[in-house]
Design an enzyme around this catalytic site. Structure first.
Site, PDB file in Angstrom:
ATOM      1  N   LYS A  23      62.596  46.971  66.995  1.00 31.93           N
ATOM      2  CA  LYS A  23      63.527  47.960  66.419  1.00 31.93           C
ATOM      3  C   LYS A  23      65.058  47.383  66.476  1.00 31.93           C
ATOM      4  O   LYS A  23      65.869  47.046  65.548  1.00 31.93           O
ATOM      5  CB  LYS A  23      63.476  49.455  66.862  1.00 31.93           C
ATOM      6  CG  LYS A  23      64.452  50.176  66.174  1.00 31.93           C
ATOM      7  CD  LYS A  23      64.516  50.372  64.808  1.00 31.93           C
ATOM      8  CE  LYS A  23      65.474  51.131  63.930  1.00 31.93           C
ATOM      9  NZ  LYS A  23      66.760  50.345  63.738  1.00 31.93           N
ATOM     10  N   CYS A  71      63.222  50.911  60.056  1.00 31.91           N
ATOM     11  CA  CYS A  71      62.849  49.514  60.085  1.00 31.91           C
ATOM     12  C   CYS A  71      63.497  48.724  61.366  1.00 31.91           C
ATOM     13  O   CYS A  71      64.545  48.807  61.598  1.00 31.91           O
ATOM     14  CB  CYS A  71      63.322  48.726  58.709  1.00 31.91           C
ATOM     15  SG  CYS A  71      62.658  49.849  57.355  1.00 31.91           S
ATOM     16  N   HIS A 127      63.376  41.095  65.708  1.00 31.97           N
ATOM     17  CA  HIS A 127      62.075  40.662  65.570  1.00 31.97           C
ATOM     18  C   HIS A 127      62.266  39.279  64.997  1.00 31.97           C
ATOM     19  O   HIS A 127      61.663  39.141  63.645  1.00 31.97           O
ATOM     20  CB  HIS A 127      61.239  41.716  64.648  1.00 31.97           C
ATOM     21  CG  HIS A 127      59.941  41.299  64.436  1.00 31.97           C
ATOM     22  ND1 HIS A 127      58.968  40.767  65.151  1.00 31.97           N
ATOM     23  CD2 HIS A 127      58.847  41.560  63.392  1.00 31.97           C
ATOM     24  CE1 HIS A 127      57.755  40.592  64.733  1.00 31.97           C
ATOM     25  NE2 HIS A 127      57.989  41.208  63.564  1.00 31.97           N
ATOM     26  N   CYS A 178      52.402  38.327  62.976  1.00 29.83           N
ATOM     27  CA  CYS A 178      53.297  38.908  63.885  1.00 29.83           C
ATOM     28  C   CYS A 178      52.825  38.844  65.401  1.00 29.83           C
ATOM     29  O   CYS A 178      53.387  39.066  66.314  1.00 29.83           O
ATOM     30  CB  CYS A 178      53.976  40.191  63.664  1.00 29.83           C
ATOM     31  SG  CYS A 178      54.937  40.073  62.038  1.00 29.83           S
TER      32      CYS A 178
END
Lengths: 481, 402
Positions: B340, B213, B344, B88
């Site tokens: 959030k 998540c 992402h 990431c």
């Protein structure tokens, strides 16, 4: 009789925690098969998705060797009618998981539910130090009588020269191709014949004669037998038992295994033996009868009762399953929609497995001889001090771990959601991220002690392969009973 | 410690696509969307770019391997394109490649592009891969939320804070990011939520609920970099400069040794310490004006406050609940909505963080503009708490006329 000599040195057993009350399948299937109400049974044990005959054999073996001397075992025999591999030594996997030497003679035995007693007799008459492990995990069709009467379990007997628990006084065996039930190779379910015929034409007439022969070879009168252990598919019908007791003046026997666990296939003779031995006193004479295309009859004398009562603990440790679909799904008998994550390919890199087999099957880490740090898996460079090629193999399977962190993951695919996994701490600084087993949501907490269980790690259905690894489980509180 | 690249590289232009479920766009369109904005912003021509770096993580399911996807999508004039991947932290890794090329003098103008097209994989979360490596023989079949949830149970135990208290601080973090994203038209998730919404959301991996998540999104972000001299030549006066760019991967300690307590990200601490030194920051608590951190999960953002040294050890819960990282707090964190809510798209995320800080420092963040910030930090975390790659980048304004 003196304790020293050749005989049974130690016993072990294993029952999976799952217990299905008979009323659960009977109630669920009454619309289809109301006749099942007639004999619902009390409870039966069943394996979770990550257990099979092989993992249970490892458990029983570990239990057997816990208080015994493992050194000097010459032969390991694994007995089952449901071994996962037809051509890959199942006993070999068990051997490595138990960390027995690689030169141990190995055999997979089976072919009949009587194979457990046959292997035990051969071991007791063979003169070599031998570990006999019997385990079975046979499934039954939903709404069948076998669904109510079959259990899953394992037992082990260590035979050799030493301070004996029991010794063989005599034995007799008889083969008859009496097909009361059968299961063809590769088939999942058995085919059973008419129970009244089995009872009247089969067991009733066959049992007494061979039992008498065994007693005669032991030089023992039937009325001197203090306990009987009888392993018969589906349990011995009351009429047969009555007939037998009358014919030989044997004591009547009751078995909690029959009411709380069910018939455990090739493991049944050894489980029944463990059950009577755990209740026995020195000097008792035991008659073990095991049926299956004939009969094995063994007469044993108890020298000293076993030090631990692991069957009693295992019987007490069951967890009741009231959800019939969960039972079916855990046994792979109900294909639930598991979502896209279950589509993942679980091919095993067997070349990688061969490089790591000691780490994976025997669960050995590497302990740095320079700084004393234990790490898993072992590597060439120490994670703590960086020293090169200093790590000695150290077995972690027998260590108590501590939960350092955990989660209950409902997103990850597992046949039994949630997937519970986390960091587990071991001795000498080791930390391993592991999947927990035999745990329900809300049960774990950081700091809880866990012990290691040999389990199925992943199933590769496409290639009919399964890989194994160790999983921590919360230590059962009854274990030290 | 080497001299580093402080003030040697400035941002000439940046672009970022709209993040979200971009069913109508493939990675090519997403990259072009981000690039068109950056190119217009930079004032240079495509032909002026000397070299490019492409960051994409799940290349199997989207772009394919190599630097070709970028070269083709933008019809670049056969300049060198290098594809990088570092979990990431991939976006930051692409930026790092381009920045190093500029700092080294190998390129006058370099492009860093990050992209991810996740919504073609068929998964709600991140996709699964074939389990055939030697580690699959023993590592659990974990998911990202399951792996990060470990932080929560360990944090609660290590700092002796009740999990309910921790959950409340985690909820505050999600509520804050949702609020911030309302002012961001490019964000994936734009709706206000309450603390109760978070606490009552379905559990994904205990104790993380769905609203703990981050979004799984499609998107691209990019930066065009050059030296201060080139920027000056192009007529720029104020520019956003890279003050520090540090990367720290795990070496196996967290995975196999109990020296790590499981309640923090070790690598972030190492990368942050190096970055503060490179940027000349002595007290991050007072010197940082805003932060964009890797809030893949609410609990991650919480522990990162300690790892970055802006909260004291064991005190992040209190700081979060006190509003220290809210839009009007001492150091606003995720003013753009963060992973959030902005979303992402893995390969793009590090560059998306840089994009927001760039806009904020130049006073171009419209509705969500903070009051004249001059230094911002972007932290990226690739992997999972027990094995990861952390990057810490610090951006600041630089007067390049002198």
């Amino acid at each position: 009789m003196s304790g020293d000599g050749f005989g049974i040195l130690a016993l072990g057993c294993y029952l999976p925690v799952g217990r299905l009350p008979g009323a659960v399948p009977v109630g669920a299937n009454a619309w289809f098969a109301p006749g099942l109400r007639a004999a619902p049974g009390q409870r039966r044990s069943f394996c979770s998705w990550d257990e099979d005959a092989l993992t249970m054999a490892v458990e029983a073996g570990g239990d057997c060797l816990a208080g015994a001397e493992a050194e000097g075992i010459e032969t390991l025999t694994v007995v089952s009618t449901s071994l996962p591999f037809a051509d890959r030594s199942n006993a070999g996997v068990v051997r490595e998981a138990l960390d027995l030497p690689a030169d141990t003679r190995l055999s997979d035995a089976g072919g009949s539910v009587r194979a457990g007693s046959t292997a035990l007799r051969a071991a007791l008459e063979g003169g070599a130090a031998q570990l006999v492990l019997a385990a079975d995990c046979v499934d039954a069709k939903p709404a069948s009588a076998q669904e109510l009467s079959f259990g899953h379990g394992a037992a082990g007997v260590l035979v050799g020269e030493g301070d004996c628990v029991a010794k063989l006084l005599g034995a007799a065996s008889l083969h008859q191709d009496f097909v009361d039930h059968y299961r063809a190779a590769g088939e999942r379910f058995e085919y059973a014949l008419e129970p009244r015929w089995v009872r009247d034409a089969g067991y009733r007439d066959q049992v007494a004669a061979t039992a008498g022969e065994a007693l005669e070879s032991a030089g023992l009168a039937a009325d001197r037998v203090t306990a009987t252990a009888i392993a018969a598919p589906g349990g011995l019908a009351p009429a047969v038992r009555k007939h037998l007791n009358k014919a030989l003046a044997l004591p009547t026997a009751s078995s909690e295994l029959e009411t709380a666990v069910g018939f455990c296939g090739a493991a049944e003779p050894l489980l029944k033996l463990v059950e009577v031995l755990e209740a026995a006193r020195a000097g008792d004479k035991i008659l073990l009868l095991a049926l299956g295309q004939g009969i094995d009859a063994l007469v044993l004398e108890v020298i000293r009762p076993p030090a631990t009562r692991s069957l009693a603990s295992a019987l007490a440790a069951g967890v009741r399953e009231d959800n019939y679909t969960r039972y079916l799904a855990l046994r792979g008998l109900l294909p639930l929609e598991a979502g896209i994550r279950a589509e993942r390919d679980n091919r095993t890199a067997l070349s990688a497995f061969w490089r790591k087999h000691e780490a994976i099957t025997a669960f050995k880490g590497g302990k740095c001889s320079k700084c004393g740090t234990l790490q898993f898996p072992a590597t060439r460079l120490c994670v703590h001090c960086g020293a090169e090629d200093t790590q000695e193999p150290v077995r972690m399977a027998d260590m108590t771990g501590r939960v350092r962190s955990f989660t209950e993951d409902w997103l990850a695919y597992t046949p039994k959601p949630p997937l519970v996994f986390g960091n587990v701490g071991f001795e000498d600084g080791a930390n391993v991220m592991m999947e927990f087993t035999d745990v329900e949501p809300g049960q774990l907490e950081v700091g809880a002690p866990v012990d290691m269980r040999f389990r199925i790690k992943d199933l590769d259905e496409r290639r009919a392969f399964r890989r194994y690894f160790w999983k921590p489980a919360p230590i059962r509180e009854t274990d030290d009973a | 410690m080497p001299e580093g690249i402080r003030d040697k590289v400035v941002v000439l232009g940046m672009g970022c696509s709209r993040f979200g479920e971009r069913w109508e766009s493939g990675p090519e369109e997403l990259m072009l969307e981000a690039f068109s904005e950056a190119l217009a912003d930079s004032g240079v021509e495509k032909q002026d770019i000397d070299a490019a770096w492409l960051g994409v993580f799940f290349q199997e399911q989207s772009t394919g391997k190599s630097g070709l996807p970028l070269s083709q999508a933008l019809r670049l004039p056969n300049i060198p394109v290098t594809r990088v991947e570092n979990l990431c932290a991939t976006g930051t890794e692409a930026l790092r490649g381009a920045a190093y090329a500029v700092a080294a003098g190998a390129a006058d103008i370099a492009l860093a592009m990050g992209v991810e097209k996740l919504k073609d994989t068929g998964f709600g979360g991140l996709p699964e891969r074939t389990k055939g490596s030697s580690e699959d023989l023993w590592l659990p079949n974990s998911t990202a939320p399951g792996s990060f949830a470990q932080l929560a149970s360990a944090y609660s135990a290590v700092h002796k804070r009740d999990i309910k208290e921790l959950k409340r601080a985690m909820a505050h973090i999600s509520v804050k990011s949702h609020r911030n994203a309302l002012d961001n038209p490019k964000a994936h998730l734009r709706r206000a939520i309450t603390e109760d919404d978070v606490l009552n959301a379905p559990t994904v991996a205990y104790p993380l609920g769905v609203l703990d998540c981050c979004g799984v999104s499609d998107g691209a972000a990019c930066a065009i970099l050059c030296t201060p001299e080139v920027a000056k030549r192009l007529g720029r006066s104020d520019a956003v400069a890279i003050k520090a760019l540090q990367l720290a991967p795990s070496n196996g300690v967290e995975l196999s040794n109990d020296a790590w307590d499981g309640a923090h990200t070790l690598t972030t601490r190492i990368a942050a310490e190096r970055a503060y030194r490179e940027a000349g920051i002595d007290d991050p608590k007072s010197e940082l004006d805003l932060m964009e951190v890797h809030d893949c999960f609410s609990v991650t953002e919480l522990v990162l406050m300690e790892d970055l040294g802006v909260s004291d050890e064991g005190r992040a819960i209190d700081d979060v609940l006190d509003g220290r990282y809210d839009h009007d707090g001492a150091i606003p964190c995720q003013i753009d909505g963060g992973l959030k809510c902005f979303g992402h798209p893995i390969g793009a995320s590090g560059l998306r963080m840089a994009y927001e800080i760039y806009l904020q420092l130049l006073g171009r963040a419209s509705e969500r503009q903070l009051d004249s910030p001059s230094i911002g930090l972007a932290q990226n975390l690739g992997g999972v708490p027990n094995r990861n790659v952390a990057s810490v980048a610090i951006y600041g304004l630089k007067d390049i006329t002198r």
